[in-house]
Design an enzyme around this catalytic site. Structure first.
Site, PDB file in Angstrom:
ATOM      1  CE  LYS A 260      85.222 -20.734 129.037  1.00 36.66           C
ATOM      2  NZ  LYS A 260      86.152 -21.867 129.102  1.00 36.66           N
ATOM      3  CG  ASN A 281      83.143 -23.442 125.071  1.00 37.69           C
ATOM      4  OD1 ASN A 281      82.140 -24.102 124.826  1.00 37.69           O
ATOM      5  ND2 ASN A 281      84.321 -23.730 124.561  1.00 37.69           N
ATOM      6  CG  ASP A 297      85.947 -25.293 127.496  1.00 35.98           C
ATOM      7  OD1 ASP A 297      86.635 -25.001 126.494  1.00 35.98           O
ATOM      8  OD2 ASP A 297      85.496 -24.441 128.285  1.00 35.98           O
ATOM      9  N   GLY A 320      92.269 -30.972 139.992  1.00 35.63           N
ATOM     10  CA  GLY A 320      91.620 -29.661 140.048  1.00 35.63           C
ATOM     11  C   GLY A 320      90.116 -29.836 140.210  1.00 35.63           C
ATOM     12  CB  ALA A 321      87.723 -29.182 142.318  1.00 32.11           C
ATOM     13  N   GLY A 323      86.404 -24.708 137.004  1.00 34.84           N
ATOM     14  CA  GLY A 323      85.574 -24.773 135.802  1.00 34.84           C
ATOM     15  C   GLY A 323      86.111 -25.760 134.771  1.00 34.84           C
ATOM     16  NE  ARG A 344      94.987 -24.628 146.676  1.00 35.60           N
ATOM     17  CZ  ARG A 344      95.251 -23.431 146.173  1.00 35.60           C
ATOM     18  NH1 ARG A 344      96.497 -22.996 146.122  1.00 35.60           N
ATOM     19  NH2 ARG A 344      94.292 -22.662 145.709  1.00 35.60           N
ATOM     20  CE1 TYR A 408      95.156 -22.476 125.772  1.00 39.01           C
ATOM     21  CE2 TYR A 408      96.917 -21.009 125.056  1.00 39.01           C
ATOM     22  CZ  TYR A 408      95.586 -21.232 125.352  1.00 39.01           C
ATOM     23  OH  TYR A 408      94.689 -20.210 125.220  1.00 39.01           O
TER      24      TYR A 408
HETATM   25  P1  ATR Z   1      89.436 -22.958 136.048  1.00 38.85           P
HETATM   26  O1  ATR Z   1      88.078 -22.420 135.815  1.00 38.85           O
HETATM   27  O2  ATR Z   1      90.451 -22.581 135.020  1.00 38.85           O
HETATM   28  O3  ATR Z   1      89.454 -24.429 136.337  1.00 38.85           O
HETATM   29  P2  ATR Z   1      89.408 -22.114 138.806  1.00 38.85           P
HETATM   30  O4  ATR Z   1      87.955 -22.315 138.852  1.00 38.85           O
HETATM   31  O5  ATR Z   1      89.962 -20.884 139.387  1.00 38.85           O
HETATM   32  O6  ATR Z   1      89.990 -22.219 137.348  1.00 38.85           O
HETATM   33  O7  ATR Z   1      90.084 -23.393 139.508  1.00 38.85           O
HETATM   34  C1  ATR Z   1      91.394 -23.397 139.826  1.00 38.85           C
HETATM   35  C2  ATR Z   1      91.805 -24.823 140.240  1.00 38.85           C
HETATM   36  O8  ATR Z   1      93.227 -24.819 140.359  1.00 38.85           O
HETATM   37  C3  ATR Z   1      91.252 -25.248 141.564  1.00 38.85           C
HETATM   38  O9  ATR Z   1      91.081 -26.648 141.556  1.00 38.85           O
HETATM   39  C4  ATR Z   1      92.373 -24.844 142.527  1.00 38.85           C
HETATM   40  O10 ATR Z   1      92.409 -25.579 143.730  1.00 38.85           O
HETATM   41  P3  ATR Z   1      91.533 -25.099 145.021  1.00 38.85           P
HETATM   42  O11 ATR Z   1      90.143 -25.583 144.761  1.00 38.85           O
HETATM   43  O12 ATR Z   1      92.185 -25.767 146.170  1.00 38.85           O
HETATM   44  O13 ATR Z   1      91.627 -23.593 145.087  1.00 38.85           O
HETATM   45  C5  ATR Z   1      93.572 -25.209 141.696  1.00 38.85           C
HETATM   46  N1  ATR Z   1      94.774 -24.473 142.118  1.00 38.85           N
HETATM   47  C6  ATR Z   1      95.069 -23.171 141.889  1.00 38.85           C
HETATM   48  N2  ATR Z   1      96.276 -22.852 142.410  1.00 38.85           N
HETATM   49  C7  ATR Z   1      96.772 -23.990 142.962  1.00 38.85           C
HETATM   50  C8  ATR Z   1      97.973 -24.339 143.653  1.00 38.85           C
HETATM   51  N3  ATR Z   1      98.957 -23.429 143.830  1.00 38.85           N
HETATM   52  N4  ATR Z   1      98.138 -25.597 144.062  1.00 38.85           N
HETATM   53  C9  ATR Z   1      97.194 -26.532 143.846  1.00 38.85           C
HETATM   54  N5  ATR Z   1      96.018 -26.277 143.211  1.00 38.85           N
HETATM   55  C10 ATR Z   1      95.804 -25.025 142.784  1.00 38.85           C
END
Ligand code: ATR
Length: 474
Positions: A260, A281, A297, A320-321, A323, A344, A408
């Protein structure tokens, strides 16, 4: 294929059904008449007043599930047919195109005030509430929407026919019963001029996109023009694959993990929103042969929300933070919402929130979510097999909220189950998946996507069910 007309009472479904039936030389059926045939009462009003609305709805469902007319037929439904998802499922099973005849409340009021045969329109305020409640259901169920305000039934019928032609790909044919039946029974196969769309990823064999897109091509009869296949492309193979894609003039390329971001420097043009998100995407070959990148997305998040709520001025919590969160944050900000990012790792939330002038919180400060209108969950917390996990405590969930999860599998995460118990409106991650595909479908084909077919494919594959929603408090 049947044409099913949906709409509020007074939208003109019966009249338009007759005009359509005449134009197409096929029959029309009035579901209310079929209901009366099953009942001992002389009128629909009598069923409502003597037996109650529940009894009427039961008969309505019975009719939807059992009437045995031969296709094709124009079906004029009662305004409340959308109250039960099983009605729509049953009508859909007979291969139907759902057309929503959309009429403004003001026009309906003009038409219906004083009409004593309309049991649900005797009180304007109650009718308004019913209108507001049903509108998103009609929108959700419809394959196409036709505005009826200021138009004669003949004009509405002509537009319906144009839409049906467009959606079924029969642009240059007269729609006749034989053509409609043929449309359902003759599979189209790719030819030398078929445009190829692909999904690139690693892994990719689990992807639902090929099935969803190919079924959608079939549904609107463009399966001769387009085909969608999956190709496993590893990270280090992307540039080579790209050279091949340009040479073979592929029409569209769906990029998933791990491509991506890596695809961006290879493109000729980038959509501004995809640029902000920093991820692509969807890659489309333009008419001049150049390739442009988009991020659908964003639509995957925003379209399901906009169907239910006007996002302008609303407080939206993005959990979350990563992608997926970026697509959500820029999408809802673009729609005028105030953004709160919870993560987190607080620093990542702060960095993302800063880009849109939003506020950032650690997941430990989840109480802030209580004051939000919408929650969009984008982390992997709660994904199979960890289905008991949720990133938010159930105590922060409220009945007025709209809660969406990007996950999902499972169909309904722990967070969504908690939200449902709290009385909130929930949007399963599958809907996000469908709508990113809807936007992509339209970019690849230039045609309106058959949303309900795409939803059906996804729910069958994931063994989930689309729920008819309750009315939300706000
Ligand atoms: P995507 O691209 O699917 O969003 P990613 O970039 O790996 O995936 O982001 C994962 C997100 O899930 C992040 O916000 C991560 O929090 P951190 O920035 O603190 O790592 C969050 N995440 C993953 N596992 C987690 C957990 N067990 N508890 C809380 N947040 C979690």
């Amino acid at each position: 294929m049947n044409i099913v007309l949906l709409g509020f009472m007074g939208a003109g479904k019966s009249t338009v059904a007759s005009v359509l039936a005449e134009k197409l030389h096929i029959s029309s059926v009035e579901l209310d008449e079929e209901i009366l045939a099953l009942s001992e009462r002389p009128t629909i009003s009598a069923i409502f007043s003597l037996d109650g609305e529940d009894a009427f709805r039961r008969l309505e469902t019975q009719v939807c599930q059992t009437w045995g007319l031969v296709s094709p037929v124009i079906v004029s439904t009662g305004g409340g047919v959308v109250e039960r998802s099983e009605n729509l499922d049953a009508l859909r099973q007979r291969d139907a195109l759902f057309v929503f005849l959309h009429t403004s409340f003001a026009t309906l009021q003009e038409r219906l005030e004083g009409d004593s045969t309309r049991p649900l329109f005797q009180n304007v305020e109650a009718a308004r509430a019913l209108f507001d409640k049903r509108l998103p259901r009609y929108m959700n169920a419809a394959d196409c929407i036709v505005d009826t305000d200021g138009k004669t039934p003949e004009a509405v019928a002509s537009i319906v026919l144009d839409e049906v032609h467009r959606l079924t790909g029969n642009r240059h044919k007269t729609l006749r019963p034989s053509a409609m039946v043929q449309a359902c029974t003759c599979p189209s196969v790719p030819s030398a001029s078929t445009e190829v769309c692909l999904i690139w990823g690693d892994p990719v064999s689990h992807s639902l996109s090929p099935r969803m897109h190919n079924e959608a091509y079939r549904e609107i009869e463009v399966a001769e023009q387009f085909v969608f296949v999956a190709a496993q492309v590893q990270a280090q193979e992307l540039e080579q694959a790209w050279v091949g894609a340009r040479a073979m003039k592929f029409r569209g390329i769906t990029c998933t993990i791990p491509h991506k971001q890596a695809i961006i420097p290879l493109l000729d043009e980038l959509d501004p929103l995809a640029k902000k998100v920093g991820a692509v995407n969807t890659v489309v070959r333009l008419s001049d042969g150049r390739y442009k990148g988009y991020n659908t997305d964003v639509e995957g998040v925003v379209l399901p929300l906009k169907e239910r709520i006007d996002l302008a001025g609303k407080r939206v919590a993005i959990v979350g933070a990563g992608g997926a969160a970026r697509a959500a944050v820029f999408g809802v900000q673009d729609a005028g919402a105030e953004v709160l990012v919870l993560n987190r790792t607080l620093e990542k939330a702060q960095a993302l929130a800063e880009e849109v002038g939003g506020s950032a919180y650690s997941l430990q400060d989840a109480d802030v979510v209580e004051g939000c209108d919408v929650i969009v969950q984008t982390t992997s917390v709660g994904m199979t097999p960890h289905i008991e996990d949720s990133p938010l405590p159930s105590s922060v969930l409220r009945p007025s909220q709209l809660v969406m999860d990007a996950i999902y599998t499972p169909w309904e995460t722990r967070l969504l189950q908690d939200a449902r118990k709290a009385g909130a409106t929930v949007i399963p991650g599958a809907e996000m998946f469908v709508y990113q595909g809807v936007a992509q479908f339209e970019l690849y084909t230039g045609c309106s996507a058959p949303v309900s077919t795409m939803k059906r494919i996804v729910s069958e594959a994931l063994e989930g069910t689309w729920h008819v929603e309750k009315e939300r408090a706000s």
